[in-house]
Scaffold this motif. Structure first.
Motif, mmCIF file in Angstrom:
data_model
loop_
_atom_site.group_PDB
_atom_site.id
_atom_site.type_symbol
_atom_site.label_atom_id
_atom_site.label_comp_id
_atom_site.label_asym_id
_atom_site.label_seq_id
_atom_site.Cartn_x
_atom_site.Cartn_y
_atom_site.Cartn_z
ATOM 1 N N GLU A 1 53.427 0.665 73.529
ATOM 2 C CA GLU A 1 54.080 1.162 72.305
ATOM 3 C C GLU A 1 55.600 1.135 72.446
ATOM 4 N N THR A 2 56.089 1.414 73.635
ATOM 5 C CA THR A 2 57.532 1.345 73.867
ATOM 6 C C THR A 2 58.032 -0.087 73.707
ATOM 7 N N GLN A 3 57.249 -1.046 74.209
ATOM 8 C CA GLN A 3 57.622 -2.451 74.035
ATOM 9 C C GLN A 3 57.702 -2.819 72.559
ATOM 10 N N VAL A 4 56.698 -2.373 71.795
ATOM 11 C CA VAL A 4 56.682 -2.668 70.360
ATOM 12 C C VAL A 4 57.876 -2.003 69.680
ATOM 13 N N LEU A 5 58.182 -0.737 70.028
ATOM 14 C CA LEU A 5 59.289 -0.019 69.400
ATOM 15 C C LEU A 5 60.622 -0.730 69.646
ATOM 16 N N ARG A 6 60.824 -1.253 70.866
ATOM 17 C CA ARG A 6 62.069 -1.976 71.151
ATOM 18 C C ARG A 6 62.229 -3.176 70.227
ATOM 19 N N LEU A 7 61.120 -3.888 69.983
ATOM 20 C CA LEU A 7 61.176 -5.059 69.123
ATOM 21 C C LEU A 7 61.357 -4.670 67.661
ATOM 22 N N VAL A 8 60.760 -3.533 67.271
ATOM 23 C CA VAL A 8 60.978 -3.021 65.905
ATOM 24 C C VAL A 8 62.454 -2.712 65.710
ATOM 25 N N ALA A 9 63.047 -2.080 66.722
ATOM 26 C CA ALA A 9 64.469 -1.714 66.634
ATOM 27 C C ALA A 9 65.366 -2.942 66.549
ATOM 28 N N GLN A 10 64.854 -4.098 67.031
ATOM 29 C CA GLN A 10 65.629 -5.337 66.933
ATOM 30 C C GLN A 10 65.467 -6.009 65.581
ATOM 31 N N HIS B 1 57.366 11.033 64.715
ATOM 32 C CA HIS B 1 57.601 11.741 63.447
ATOM 33 C C HIS B 1 58.609 10.988 62.598
ATOM 34 N N SER B 2 58.458 9.653 62.567
ATOM 35 C CA SER B 2 59.345 8.802 61.767
ATOM 36 C C SER B 2 58.650 8.422 60.467
ATOM 37 N N ALA B 3 59.422 8.414 59.371
ATOM 38 C CA ALA B 3 58.835 8.080 58.073
ATOM 39 C C ALA B 3 58.739 6.573 57.894
ATOM 40 N N ASN B 4 59.594 5.844 58.572
ATOM 41 C CA ASN B 4 59.601 4.391 58.395
ATOM 42 C C ASN B 4 60.139 3.716 59.664
ATOM 43 N N ARG B 5 60.236 2.401 59.614
ATOM 44 C CA ARG B 5 60.648 1.623 60.769
ATOM 45 C C ARG B 5 62.108 1.885 61.131
ATOM 46 N N ALA B 6 62.953 2.187 60.098
ATOM 47 C CA ALA B 6 64.368 2.460 60.379
ATOM 48 C C ALA B 6 64.524 3.745 61.182
ATOM 49 N N GLU B 7 63.732 4.786 60.816
ATOM 50 C CA GLU B 7 63.816 6.035 61.572
ATOM 51 C C GLU B 7 63.277 5.833 62.996
ATOM 52 N N ALA B 8 62.279 5.029 63.117
ATOM 53 C CA ALA B 8 61.744 4.728 64.455
ATOM 54 C C ALA B 8 62.799 4.022 65.300
ATOM 55 N N ALA B 9 63.551 3.107 64.680
ATOM 56 C CA ALA B 9 64.612 2.411 65.407
ATOM 57 C C ALA B 9 65.679 3.392 65.851
ATOM 58 N N ALA B 10 66.018 4.358 64.968
ATOM 59 C CA ALA B 10 67.001 5.379 65.332
ATOM 60 C C ALA B 10 66.508 6.216 66.500
ATOM 61 N N PHE B 11 65.175 6.504 66.539
ATOM 62 C CA PHE B 11 64.581 7.246 67.655
ATOM 63 C C PHE B 11 64.769 6.475 68.962
ATOM 64 N N ALA B 12 64.577 5.221 68.887
ATOM 65 C CA ALA B 12 64.723 4.382 70.085
ATOM 66 C C ALA B 12 66.152 4.404 70.591
ATOM 67 N N ILE B 13 67.109 4.386 69.665
ATOM 68 C CA ILE B 13 68.516 4.402 70.078
ATOM 69 C C ILE B 13 68.866 5.738 70.707
ATOM 70 N N ARG B 14 68.414 6.857 70.077
ATOM 71 C CA ARG B 14 68.741 8.191 70.595
ATOM 72 C C ARG B 14 68.197 8.386 71.994
ATOM 73 N N HIS B 15 67.015 7.807 72.301
ATOM 74 C CA HIS B 15 66.391 7.999 73.614
ATOM 75 C C HIS B 15 66.674 6.843 74.574
ATOM 76 N N ALA B 16 67.684 6.046 74.252
ATOM 77 C CA ALA B 16 68.144 4.958 75.148
ATOM 78 C C ALA B 16 67.023 4.018 75.564
ATOM 79 N N LEU B 17 66.138 3.721 74.610
ATOM 80 C CA LEU B 17 65.023 2.813 74.911
ATOM 81 C C LEU B 17 65.408 1.339 74.771
ATOM 82 N N LEU B 18 66.634 1.104 74.243
ATOM 83 C CA LEU B 18 67.043 -0.288 74.044
ATOM 84 C C LEU B 18 67.768 -0.846 75.258
#
Length: 978
Positions: free
Chosen positions: A922-931, A961-978
């Motif tokens: 899921e972390t791998q997928v989230l990184r790609l979503v954030a891209q 607890h993200s409503a959409n892909r943009a909020e999920a991308a913001a989550f990834a940035i806040r937690h330094a997953l990128l």
């Protein structure tokens, strides 16, 4: 025989080899040097020493004149051994090999005990290459059994004069001598060997044997020269004269001996070099020695020189008919007294004391007189042996040819043709070619000869070249035969030329385009009145089309060939056509047709009582059984096939069976057995002209080293082999796979991209097409090339449920579903991949394909780890553990290392912690979503389906607890997953 000087070093080495042979470790020794250096004399001393040690010594002497029969030195060896043994010994040595030996020793039956004579009949007709192997194998077996009774010294003297067929037989026997009680000693002149001389190639083959030793004889020392002069002259010579003779002769024993005798005859034994002009060469000495004989003796000896080094008194008197028998006898007595001629054991037979005596006399004969003498000699042979000319055909062909242009060209052509046919019957194909060339040369000299004869002679010459494995020369000859036949309107010879050209082109695997063109020309010239010939031409055309890449046209032609063969009303023709064209149905989707054709051919062959054809059709069942994974049927058919091969003594069956055994050992992971079986198959094939021994051997060894994780050991050799073989293109997919196995991914990508161009159309659709696609499928999966994986899947899909084979009996990749599963995973179709993997696991486990089972488990585990669904990790772990355990047991070291590396990576990943309870996937997928990538892009990158990505995205949104892909991308940035 007591007078012998020097050679202590050489005799010491040969004594050592004699002792080894006596104790069961045979070898080959060669005595080389210039004429007169003492090669034969040294061999005679070795023979004396061998017999004193309890060995038996036998000689085969090669004739300098080319009128000797094929295999002449081997005939002498066999005859002399049989003459020296009793009936029980002969029976043990011959066993079941009487018939083949009768082909090489035509009068063998007359020399055998009564119970064996009925068995000395012609061997059953077989395919020519197999018949020759059978003959050579019989000779080999004979000497091996003979050596079990007594250790043997076999001497082949003057090997530089041996016919090419005798040299091929020597090459065949050489590898097996190491395990026998035989020392094979050969002598030859090394000063006369050019690169084109047949012996040069044979010496190269012998040098490859670890039990071969070459000894070059040099000149005698000054002290040895003085000693030899004392022995030869019976007196002590002045020191200055010894010095002069040693310098002039360079220590050549024959030169020294003849010079000393000349001095003795001229009364100069005590003289000095100042009072005597020393001849510049050995032939001048011999000339001066001959000049001291009477004129009548010189005349008789000149006639004898035309006959050869060995000559018979009754033939000599017929040739020198202007000298009466008493005068002829007196001349021989004078020559014996002068030690120019020596008497042989058989009464009335003599030979010159050294070949140089004969050469000197012959070279002095003016060419016109020489031609007349050869013609006179031929007439004398015809007169004396008129009731049985067959054994004398080689001599008659030679003498009539040597009599040209003054002789009878028509008779020269006739005798050369008959000698060629006789050589063919004796499987001496090189000699047959030589006689055909003599006949063609005679046609160039003669006038009024039928021009059609040239066409048949060219076809016979092409056939001889082809049977000897000289494919390119055969193709050139057949092409010329076809041209002339078309020009003369000779449709029969045109058909034979086209068929011969096609055989000579496909045997070494050359493209079939030129052969197809000739065959079409021959078919256009034929009439419908000969369905047998038309069926043969069509069968050959179908094969040529396959070798030129015209698959669809080949299939249409082969169906036409079968239809024509059925109209012939001849079961043998139909069976031959079915077998000849069954290979055209190699495609996976045509296996049912292939089985039906081979079954029908088998039944026809059985009705005709043709056991050889029955074995040929049984071979196809072997291949089909293996492809279908019916290993019980494969084992049963292989045993029947091997039994037929042993009964008929057919080497091709032995080769196919040995190669099949090696393939099965690889298939089951019995790598130690494979190490032993692969070279055995290679040794059988290497001795058969036209077999791709090196190619099949290389593929099997490549497969073995890949499974053992040892490709790095053979990579340089493979690269060198590919660069120096005509089959370079065929090996490119294997090279790409080797790059992948060695981790050279950039090189693999470059090779793969070149081969994948135009949807892999560059890969020839021949018998190894499936194997090459399999290699490329493995590479494609390793590179993760989803686009090319789609094409490869479509091409290999018809093989689902079967094993993938390299050729027919070279190697197997196991269940095709494993490769199809890997391609499906590369594309991202994981449900289909899982179905293929489960089918492959079941099939490989059922048939005991342990290496393939290891790789199937590994592919399946990798797919499950990528998918990451509930339970996949546990399932993948079980598969990896089972694969590792099996791989370790088999010795598949590279696979074990790969699994261990993957396990270490998985353990590292398991120690990682991700926020919000996200999994690693899921972390791998989230990184790609954030891209900013969409589900399809993510699916392609992670080798999963878009539906799987959608499921992961839904889980991510829930956990973060993200409503959409943009909020999920913001989550990834806040937690330094990128």
């Amino acid at each position: 025989m007591a007078r012998f000087v020097g050679r202590e070093h050489e005799l010491e080495a040969l004594d050592r080899l004699l002792a080894h042979a006596h104790n069961g470790t045979g070898s080959i020794a060669a005595l080389a040097g210039e004429p007169g250096i003492g090669k034969t004399r040294t061999a005679e001393i070795v023979a004396e020493r061998a017999e004193r040690q309890g060995m038996r010594a036998f000689w085969g002497r090669c004739n300098e004149e080319p009128g000797a029969p094929p295999y002449w030195p081997w005939q002498q060896l066999v005859r002399s051994w049989i003459a020296a043994h009793d009936e029980d010994s002969i029976n043990r040595a011959l066993a079941g090999g009487v018939a083949p030996l009768a082909e090489i020793v035509p009068d063998l039956a007359d020399r055998l005990p009564e119970p064996l004579r009925d068995r000395a009949v012609a061997a059953p007709s077989t395919e020519v290459a197999q018949a020759r192997f059978r003959l050579f194998d019989a000779v080999n077996t004979f000497w091996q059994r003979a050596a079990q009774q007594h250790p043997l010294l076999l001497v082949l003297d003057n090997l530089h004069w041996a016919d090419a067929s005798s040299l091929r037989l020597l090459e065949f026997l050489a590898p097996d001598l190491a395990g026998s009680r035989i020392l094979l000693l050969v002598t030859y002149r090394d000063v006369e060997l050019s690169r084109q001389h047949p012996l040069s190639a044979t010496l190269g083959e012998l040098a490859r044997q670890p039990h071969f030793e070459r000894l070059r004889l040099g000149g005698l020392s000054h002290a040895e020269t003085a000693h030899m002069m004392h022995l030869a002259g019976g007196a002590t010579f002045a020191a200055a004269l010894v010095d002069a003779i040693h310098v002039q002769t360079e220590g050549n024993p024959l030169f020294i001996g003849e010079m000393t005798r000349l001095l003795a005859q001229e009364g100069s034994a005590a003289g000095t070099s100042r009072a005597l002009r020393i001849p510049e060469g050995i032939k001048e000495v011999i000339g001066r020695r001959l000049n001291r004989l009477s004129a009548s003796t010189n005349k008789v000896l000149t006639a004898a020189a035309v006959i050869g080094r060995a000559f018979e008194f009754r033939l000599l008197t017929a040739l020198a008919d202007d000298i009466d028998e008493d005068a002829c006898s007196a001349a021989i007595d004078e020559a014996l007294q002068a030690r120019v001629v020596e008497a042989l054991r058989e009464p009335g037979h003599y030979h010159f004391a050294h070949a140089l005596f004969r050469e000197t006399l012959y070279d002095e004969i003016p060419v016109p007189r020489r031609s007349r003498l050869h013609l006179k000699l031929a007439r004398a042979i015809e007169m004396i042996c008129g009731d049985d000319l067959e054994p004398h055909l080689p001599a008659l062909a030679h003498h009539h040819w040597a009599a040209l242009p003054g002789g009878d060209a028509a008779q020269a052509v006739d005798y050369a043709q008959r000698a060629a046919r006789r050589a063919d019957c004796q499987l001496a194909h090189e000699e047959s070619a030589r006689y055909c060339q003599m006949a063609l040369q005679a046609m160039d000299v003669g006038t009024g000869l039928p021009r059609e004869t040239r066409c048949s002679l060219l076809n016979a010459l092409g056939t001889a070249h082809s049977r000897a494995g000289d494919w390119l020369q055969a193709m050139q000859t057949f092409k010329e035969a076809a041209r002339l036949s078309a020009e003369y309107g000779n449709t029969k010879e045109l058909a034979h030329a086209a068929l011969g050209f096609e055989t000579a082109s496909w045997s070494p695997g050359l493209p079939g385009g030129p052969a197809a063109e000739l065959l079409r020309e021959a078919l256009a010239a034929q009439t419908s009145a000969d369905p047998v010939m038309n069926a043969r031409l069509l069968s050959a055309l179908a094969r040529a089309l396959i070798f030129s890449g015209e698959e669809e046209q080949a299939i249409r032609v082969h169906e036409q060939a079968i239809a024509v063969a059925r109209t012939a009303g001849d079961p043998a023709t139909l069976a031959d056509t079915l077998v000849a064209t069954v290979s055209l149905r190699w495609q996976q989707e045509r296996i049912a047709e292939r089985i039906a054709a081979s079954d029908e051919a088998y039944e026809l062959a059985r009705q005709a009582g043709d056991r050889i054809l029955m074995c040929a059709t049984r071979a196809w069942h072997l291949f089909d059984d293996f492809e279908l994974g019916d290993m019980a049927a494969w084992r049963a058919n292989l045993e029947e096939y091997e039994h037929g091969g042993e009964t008929l003594r057919l080497p091709f069956i032995r080769y196919t069976a040995s190669m099949s055994r090696a393939m099965h050992a690889l298939f089951e992971g019995r790598f130690a057995d494979a190490e032993r079986l692969i070279p055995r198959a290679y040794e059988i094939a290497r001795r058969m002209p036209g077999m791709d021994a090196a190619g099949a051997y290389s593929v099997q060894m490549f497969t073995l080293r890949r499974e053992q994780g040892r490709l790095h050991e053979v990579a340089p050799l493979v690269e060198h082999f590919v660069q120096h073989t005509s089959a370079m293109d065929v090996w490119q997919p294997g090279i790409a796979l080797m790059h992948v196995e060695l981790g050279q991914m950039d090189a693999a990508r470059k090779k793969f991209d070149a081969l994948a161009d135009s949807d892999f159309r560059a890969i020839a659709r021949d018998g190894v097409w499936v194997a090459n696609l399999t290699y490329l499928a493995i590479v494609c999966h390793a590179l993760g090339d989803a686009a090319r994986a789609v094409t490869l899947y479509q091409l290999l899909a018809p093989s689902s449920g079967r094993n993938l084979l390299f050729g027919t009996a070279i190697a197997s990749f196991g269940a095709a579903d494993a490769i199809l599963g890997a391609l499906s995973a590369t594309v991202g179709d994981l449900p289909r991949a899982q179905q293929h993997f489960e089918a492959a696991l079941a099939m490989n486990e059922r048939q005991g394909a342990r290496p393939a089972l290891v790789r199937t488990r590994l592919y399946f585990a990798q797919m499950l780890l990528r998918r990451g669904e509930p339970g996949d990790l546990e399932h993948a772990t079980r598969l990896q553990n089972a694969a590792r355990e099996e791989a370790a047991a088999l010795g598949m070291t590279s696979v074990v290392a790969c699994i261990d590396a993957a396990s270490a990576l998985a353990q590292t990943a398991a120690m990682e912690h991700y926020p919000a309870g996200l999994s690693r996937r899921e972390t791998q997928v989230l990184r790609l979503v954030a891209q900013g990538k969409g589900n399809r892009q993510i699916a392609r990158e992670l080798f999963v389906s878009p539906n799987t990505v959608a499921n992961h995205v839904s889980s991510i949104l829930s956990k973060t607890h993200s409503a959409n892909r943009a909020e999920a991308a913001a989550f990834a940035i806040r937690h330094a997953l990128l």
